[in-house]
Design a protein around this motif. Sequence first.
Motif: not given
Length: 144
Positions: A93-101, A126-136
């Motif tokens: 799974p996608l486990t981590i999102v790091v958004d430096f911007d 703490e959440d579902y990382p998939i919700n924080y990335v673009p659709d692609q």
Amino acid sequence: MKLENLDIDDLIGAVKYKDRWRFFAGTVAEWVLDYALYDPGFDPLKSNIVFRNNLLRVDEKNAPQFFEAMEQYELLLVDIQQLVKEKGANNWPLTIVVDFDGKIYINGFTEIPLHKYIPIDWKGYEDYPINYVPDQIKDCWLQN
């Protein structure tokens, strides 16, 4: 990173910097942005362990050094598509999102509150990382 070099304990993270998304498979420690806060007793000068080129604190100011340290663990989007197709989205799974911007850290690894070990002016959840990335990117995990 070659897919055959992935370790079952690696966490896949999506990292946004200057509006560009990159992907890495790293250990839990590599995804702790403020390792000095996480383990105050750790001194890289007194340790045989070197991770992230001894970059203890990671934020938007030293993001390029983070990328340099994580370069050997980088995955391309096509690698992730192949991995998910072959092994299943639940296995990688996608486990981590790091958004430096946006100075945002999303932790999907619920075993450790990694989102609490972030730079002081960041927001961590703490959440579902998939919700924080673009659709692609999201589609890599959801279509399989």
